[in-house]
Scaffold this motif. Structure first.
Motif, short mmCIF file in Angstrom:
data_model
loop_
_atom_site.label_atom_id
_atom_site.label_comp_id
_atom_site.label_asym_id
_atom_site.label_seq_id
_atom_site.Cartn_x
_atom_site.Cartn_y
_atom_site.Cartn_z
N TYR A 118 5.37 -8.20 7.90
CA TYR A 118 4.38 -7.13 7.75
C TYR A 118 5.01 -5.84 8.22
O TYR A 118 5.62 -5.77 9.29
CB TYR A 118 3.14 -7.45 8.58
CG TYR A 118 2.06 -6.38 8.53
CD1 TYR A 118 1.35 -6.15 7.36
CD2 TYR A 118 1.75 -5.62 9.65
CE1 TYR A 118 0.35 -5.19 7.30
CE2 TYR A 118 0.76 -4.65 9.61
CZ TYR A 118 0.07 -4.44 8.43
OH TYR A 118 -0.91 -3.48 8.37
N GLN A 119 4.89 -4.80 7.41
CA GLN A 119 5.37 -3.47 7.81
C GLN A 119 4.19 -2.54 8.05
O GLN A 119 3.28 -2.47 7.23
CB GLN A 119 6.26 -2.88 6.72
CG GLN A 119 6.70 -1.43 7.03
CD GLN A 119 7.64 -0.87 6.00
OE1 GLN A 119 8.82 -1.20 5.98
NE2 GLN A 119 7.13 -0.02 5.11
N TYR A 120 4.24 -1.84 9.18
CA TYR A 120 3.18 -0.89 9.53
C TYR A 120 3.82 0.44 9.90
O TYR A 120 4.81 0.48 10.64
CB TYR A 120 2.35 -1.42 10.70
CG TYR A 120 1.15 -0.56 11.02
CD1 TYR A 120 -0.05 -0.74 10.36
CD2 TYR A 120 1.23 0.44 12.00
CE1 TYR A 120 -1.16 0.05 10.65
CE2 TYR A 120 0.14 1.24 12.30
CZ TYR A 120 -1.05 1.03 11.62
OH TYR A 120 -2.13 1.83 11.90
N ARG A 121 3.24 1.52 9.39
CA ARG A 121 3.76 2.85 9.69
C ARG A 121 2.88 3.52 10.73
O ARG A 121 1.66 3.59 10.60
CB ARG A 121 3.76 3.71 8.42
CG ARG A 121 4.41 5.09 8.61
CD ARG A 121 4.21 5.96 7.39
NE ARG A 121 2.82 6.38 7.26
CZ ARG A 121 2.29 6.87 6.13
NH1 ARG A 121 3.01 6.96 5.04
NH2 ARG A 121 1.02 7.23 6.10
N PHE A 122 3.52 4.02 11.78
CA PHE A 122 2.84 4.83 12.79
C PHE A 122 3.17 6.30 12.52
O PHE A 122 4.35 6.67 12.41
CB PHE A 122 3.30 4.46 14.21
CG PHE A 122 2.86 3.09 14.65
CD1 PHE A 122 1.63 2.90 15.26
CD2 PHE A 122 3.67 1.99 14.45
CE1 PHE A 122 1.22 1.65 15.67
CE2 PHE A 122 3.28 0.72 14.86
CZ PHE A 122 2.04 0.55 15.47
N ARG A 166 2.47 0.39 3.79
CA ARG A 166 2.31 -0.92 4.44
C ARG A 166 2.74 -2.02 3.47
O ARG A 166 2.50 -1.93 2.28
CB ARG A 166 0.86 -1.14 4.86
CG ARG A 166 0.42 -0.24 6.00
CD ARG A 166 -1.01 -0.55 6.41
NE ARG A 166 -1.50 0.40 7.40
CZ ARG A 166 -2.74 0.46 7.84
NH1 ARG A 166 -3.64 -0.41 7.37
NH2 ARG A 166 -3.11 1.35 8.74
N ASN A 203 0.87 -1.17 0.00
CA ASN A 203 0.00 0.00 0.00
C ASN A 203 0.91 1.22 0.00
O ASN A 203 1.49 1.57 1.03
CB ASN A 203 -0.91 -0.01 1.23
CG ASN A 203 -1.92 1.14 1.24
OD1 ASN A 203 -1.57 2.27 0.91
ND2 ASN A 203 -3.14 0.85 1.61
N PHE A 222 8.23 3.12 11.78
CA PHE A 222 7.84 1.86 11.16
C PHE A 222 8.15 0.69 12.08
O PHE A 222 9.20 0.67 12.74
CB PHE A 222 8.57 1.65 9.83
CG PHE A 222 8.30 2.69 8.80
CD1 PHE A 222 7.32 2.50 7.83
CD2 PHE A 222 9.01 3.89 8.79
CE1 PHE A 222 7.06 3.47 6.88
CE2 PHE A 222 8.77 4.86 7.84
CZ PHE A 222 7.79 4.65 6.88
N LYS A 260 -0.04 4.28 2.46
CA LYS A 260 0.18 4.04 3.88
C LYS A 260 1.54 3.40 4.17
O LYS A 260 1.89 3.22 5.32
CB LYS A 260 -0.93 3.14 4.43
CG LYS A 260 -2.31 3.77 4.33
CD LYS A 260 -3.37 2.84 4.91
CE LYS A 260 -4.76 3.47 4.82
NZ LYS A 260 -5.81 2.56 5.36
N ARG A 289 8.24 -3.63 11.78
CA ARG A 289 8.15 -4.76 10.86
C ARG A 289 8.44 -6.06 11.61
O ARG A 289 9.60 -6.38 11.90
CB ARG A 289 9.13 -4.61 9.71
CG ARG A 289 9.01 -5.75 8.66
CD ARG A 289 10.15 -5.71 7.65
NE ARG A 289 10.03 -4.61 6.74
CZ ARG A 289 9.91 -4.73 5.41
NH1 ARG A 289 9.87 -5.91 4.85
NH2 ARG A 289 9.84 -3.65 4.66
N LEU A 332 2.87 -6.37 3.14
CA LEU A 332 2.59 -7.74 3.59
C LEU A 332 3.30 -8.66 2.61
O LEU A 332 3.03 -8.64 1.41
CB LEU A 332 1.09 -8.03 3.62
CG LEU A 332 0.71 -9.46 4.01
CD1 LEU A 332 1.16 -9.77 5.43
CD2 LEU A 332 -0.79 -9.67 3.87
#
Length: 404
Positions: A364-368, A331, A326, A373, A329, A375, A333
């Protein structure tokens, strides 16, 4: 008599106005159909006589300007729209049209000027604000763009329309710091877990980037370190070169020394290609890995295949991956299937022998916020640690990154 005269006059005037409206509306319907088909020249040939007949009808004039913009004749579009935008009381629709014209023609300074004129009468227009912020980002006036985004968020309690632009600005950050911990455990039979970690700092230049990394590993009651440098060089054709080198303080946990080089070719349609080599010197052996990648990109998904060939032991290993990204965002997966002696990130065992290993992994990488980040990574292995003897191996890793 006067009453009769005025009545006839009003009737004739009303009939003329009605005829004009019917003439204009009927023609505009036909013109719209031609525009939807992409027949811009035909649409203009229908509009121009109408414009000549009713020069005071600004809707017709604006539509002509829009059509010239759509057919990418930006100079002509600006010539038509400017008289309605530069007068003391500008036409709002003409302003909107000329904003788009300057934006599409990548004249960002002019576009910002007319955005400001439009915002004088409608300061909360989300569409115009988004165009202005995008122009500011293109001109690297990032602080001004972020200030507008924050102000817009206060007004309507949402910065949703600007998320993509915030992401673009965030990616321009020159620096990043990352830290990681990796635990490797086994069962049936089990042994003491292996512990690995690293801290790295990266800095981006205009066409290159450099990364410095300090790794530490604790294996079988022995702690050693590996110091690495990564270098990336991009080229004008969108290809880039990756280089890696490292030295360790020991001889068993990490290679004594390592170097690597990989060239990523310019993308061809939806395909990416790469070829590379990695060399690792251990105390008891030298390992040379030939590698490469073939990737297919479709929308937000990337399907890739990467082989490894260990020239010393004549072993082939394979990695299949499916990644969903994404972009807005940031992100990620990623699912992986592996077979053979695949290097797990910076790890590769020097005591390689033709034993089988089957792996399945997910990360999985997620950004705050805009720049932090997290992961998590999990990789399960069904490992042949002795001929015809298998055990479970679990790789669990967490990577945190802050860019600035």
């Amino acid at each position: 008599m006067k009453f009769l005269y005025y009545s006839v006059f009003l009737m004739l005037f009303s009939t003329a106005v009605f005829a004009q409206e019917v003439d204009v509306d009927a023609t505009l319907i036909v013109v719209k159909n031609e525009v939807e088909k992409g027949n811009y020249d035909k649409a203009l040939s229908l509009l121009e006589p109408l414009h000549t007949k009713f020069p005071e009808n600004e809707d017709v004039t604006i539509y002509m300007g829009r059509i010239y913009s759509w057919k990418k004749d930006y100079k002509k579009a600006i010539e038509i729209l400017t008289p309605m935008t530069d007068r003391s009381k500008p036409n709002a629709e003409a302003l909107f049209a000329i904003v788009n014209t300057y934006y599409w023609s990548e004249q960002f300074e002019k576009c910002i000027f007319y955005c400001d004129k439009y915002l004088e009468t409608d300061p909360n227009s989300a569409e115009i604000l988004k165009i202005k912020v995008t122009c500011l980002e293109k001109l690297n006036r990032n602080e001004e763009a972020l200030a507008i985004i924050e102000k817009a968020g206060i007004v309507d309690n949402s910065t949703q329309p600007f998320r993509g632009i915030r992401t673009l600005i965030g990616r321009k950050s020159k620096n990043a710091i990352s830290a990681s911990y990796l635990n490797v455990s086994t069962s049936n039979p089990g042994q003491s877990p292996f512990h690995y970690g690293y801290v790295e700092y990266s800095h981006k230049f205009s066409k290159s980037a450099i990364v410095g990394r300090a790794n530490v590993g604790h294996v079988n009651n022995d702690t050693q370190m590996l110091f690495e440098t990564d270098y990336y060089q991009t080229f004008s054709n969108k290809s880039y070169l990756y280089a890696n080198s490292g030295l360790s303080t020991g001889e068993t946990v990490f290679p004594v020394a390592k170097v690597g080089l990989e060239y990523y070719f310019a993308p061809h349609k939806k395909f990416d290609y790469a070829l590379g080599v990695r060399f690792m010197h251990f105390d008891s052996d030298d390992i040379t890995l030939l590698t490469g990648q073939l990737a297919y990109n479709t929308g937000s998904y990337t399907f890739a295949y990467r082989p490894y060939y260990d020239t010393s032991n004549e072993l082939f290993s394979h990695v299949l991956s499916l990644q969903r990204t994404n972009e807005e965002k940031e992100r990620i997966l990623r699912l992986e299937l592996q077979y053979g002696n695949v290097p797990y990130l910076y790890l590769y065992n020097g005591f390689t022998q033709p034993l089988k290993a089957y792996r399945a992994g997910i990360q999985y990488q997620y950004r705050f916020g805009d720049s932090f980040f997290v992961r998590p990574v999990f990789l399960y292995e069904y490992e042949e640690y002795l001929p015809d003897e298998y055990r479970n191996r679990f790789n669990v890793q967490l990577i945190v990154t802050k860019r600035f």
